[in-house]
Motif scaffolding. Sequence first.
Motif, PDB file in Angstrom:
ATOM      1  N   GLY A  89       0.800  -1.217   0.000  1.00 10.64           N
ATOM      2  CA  GLY A  89       0.000   0.000   0.000  1.00 10.64           C
ATOM      3  C   GLY A  89       0.833   1.267   0.000  1.00 10.64           C
ATOM      4  O   GLY A  89       2.065   1.233  -0.036  1.00 10.64           O
ATOM      5  N   GLN A  90       0.132   2.398   0.028  1.00  8.90           N
ATOM      6  CA  GLN A  90       0.771   3.703  -0.042  1.00  8.90           C
ATOM      7  C   GLN A  90       0.258   4.618   1.070  1.00  8.90           C
ATOM      8  O   GLN A  90      -0.895   4.500   1.497  1.00  8.90           O
ATOM      9  N   ILE A  91       1.123   5.542   1.495  1.00 14.64           N
ATOM     10  CA  ILE A  91       0.757   6.587   2.438  1.00 14.64           C
ATOM     11  C   ILE A  91       1.035   7.938   1.786  1.00 14.64           C
ATOM     12  O   ILE A  91       2.132   8.164   1.260  1.00 14.64           O
ATOM     13  N   TRP A  92       0.038   8.807   1.813  1.00 16.45           N
ATOM     14  CA  TRP A  92       0.141  10.132   1.213  1.00 16.45           C
ATOM     15  C   TRP A  92      -0.015  11.194   2.295  1.00 16.45           C
ATOM     16  O   TRP A  92      -0.863  11.078   3.185  1.00 16.45           O
ATOM     17  N   ILE A  93       0.801  12.235   2.222  1.00 20.01           N
ATOM     18  CA  ILE A  93       0.675  13.392   3.115  1.00 20.01           C
ATOM     19  C   ILE A  93       0.724  14.647   2.258  1.00 20.01           C
ATOM     20  O   ILE A  93       1.661  14.844   1.483  1.00 20.01           O
ATOM     21  N   GLY A  94      -0.322  15.465   2.375  1.00 23.54           N
ATOM     22  CA  GLY A  94      -0.367  16.696   1.606  1.00 23.54           C
ATOM     23  C   GLY A  94      -0.280  16.488   0.112  1.00 23.54           C
ATOM     24  O   GLY A  94       0.336  17.280  -0.605  1.00 23.54           O
ATOM     25  N   GLY A  95      -0.875  15.399  -0.381  1.00 23.12           N
ATOM     26  CA  GLY A  95      -0.858  15.125  -1.811  1.00 23.12           C
ATOM     27  C   GLY A  95       0.425  14.521  -2.332  1.00 23.12           C
ATOM     28  O   GLY A  95       0.592  14.341  -3.542  1.00 23.12           O
ATOM     29  N   GLU A  96       1.339  14.154  -1.426  1.00 17.15           N
ATOM     30  CA  GLU A  96       2.639  13.596  -1.818  1.00 17.15           C
ATOM     31  C   GLU A  96       2.762  12.163  -1.313  1.00 17.15           C
ATOM     32  O   GLU A  96       2.439  11.865  -0.154  1.00 17.15           O
ATOM     33  N   ASP A  97       3.213  11.271  -2.165  1.00 19.58           N
ATOM     34  CA  ASP A  97       3.459   9.884  -1.763  1.00 19.58           C
ATOM     35  C   ASP A  97       4.712   9.837  -0.888  1.00 19.58           C
ATOM     36  O   ASP A  97       5.829  10.069  -1.363  1.00 19.58           O
ATOM     37  N   VAL A  98       4.518   9.541   0.408  1.00 15.87           N
ATOM     38  CA  VAL A  98       5.644   9.529   1.350  1.00 15.87           C
ATOM     39  C   VAL A  98       5.934   8.114   1.847  1.00 15.87           C
ATOM     40  O   VAL A  98       6.613   7.944   2.859  1.00 15.87           O
TER      41      VAL A  98
END
Length: 343
Positions: free
Chosen positions: A59-68
């Motif tokens: 999976g993926q984690i996004w913060i403020g529209g950015e893939d982090v």
Amino acid sequence: MTTAAEFVAVSRHFGDFTAVDGLDLTIREGELTTLLGPSGCGKTTSLRMLAGYLAPSEGQIWIGGEDVTRTPPEKRGLGMVFQSYALFPHMSVADNVGYGLKLRKVPRAERARRVAEALELVGLGHLADRRPKALSGGQQQRVALARAIVIRPRLLLLDEPLSNLDARLRVQMREEIRRIQAEAGLTVVLVTHDQEEALEMSDRMVVMNGGRVMQEGPPDELFPAPANRFVAEFLGYENFLELPGRGLVTVRPELLELRGEHLEAAGHGTAPATAVPATVTSIAYRGVELRVALDAVDATGATVPLIASVRRDAIDSRDLPALLPGGRVTVGADPGHLVRLSA
């Protein structure tokens, strides 16, 4: 509302154990979101993945529209307060608060100004020169909050921050965290196992179990309408029984009505379909209320334990013998107070 962070199909495995299982969750900007559940439900693992201390297995984690998803913690722009506070004992309060700014090479004058602002926000401006050992537990927690806030984080992450405080301080700090969040315009993610804490502090609650989200929503929508028995029990519901045509339902103790020969219902008139015979097993006096424990027989023929909270002044004195252990009564509820639960 703007999305501050997002989990997209996030899982985390530790060998054969799955701590978080396909988590899809949106954190809204400017809100305080609570991850709530029992030990081992996946809430702390989720927070640590959001902080960057653990990498997702999938999976993926996004913060403020950015893939982090693969971005290290120090580059995510987050503030975090741990259960232990993790203050440096050899540094003053001001130096503890300013430590993150110093690492970021913020100029000395700017650093001093922002530290002073953060300490004023948490009500500790007068203690800037003290060492942590000279502070109370509540004051140490405020220092940890100021240290996390001073870097102006995109998200503030709180991992069981109130668990080391006594009951009075916990209540006080709930109010303080909400005040600080509102004044600073922070987006906060709070991990807790305390449902009362979550109900009082949250804009949005996320109830987790087995690494999955059981239910999420604002407290005033989630509490009166738990989706399933796990959520209901975790939020403090105690009465569960099968009723004809309704399946499994729950009702809060203060909304469960008792009737004897003279006993008046506490509220709104029990519909026949919701009335079941019961036997009193014990009774506890709690000032203006009686907490009555009962055994009832539900639609399946099973004996189920129930709890009713009844105002003492609502009971006809002639019915008091029915409220002794072994007494026979009828219990029920207004149909509008019954919450139907999914499997």
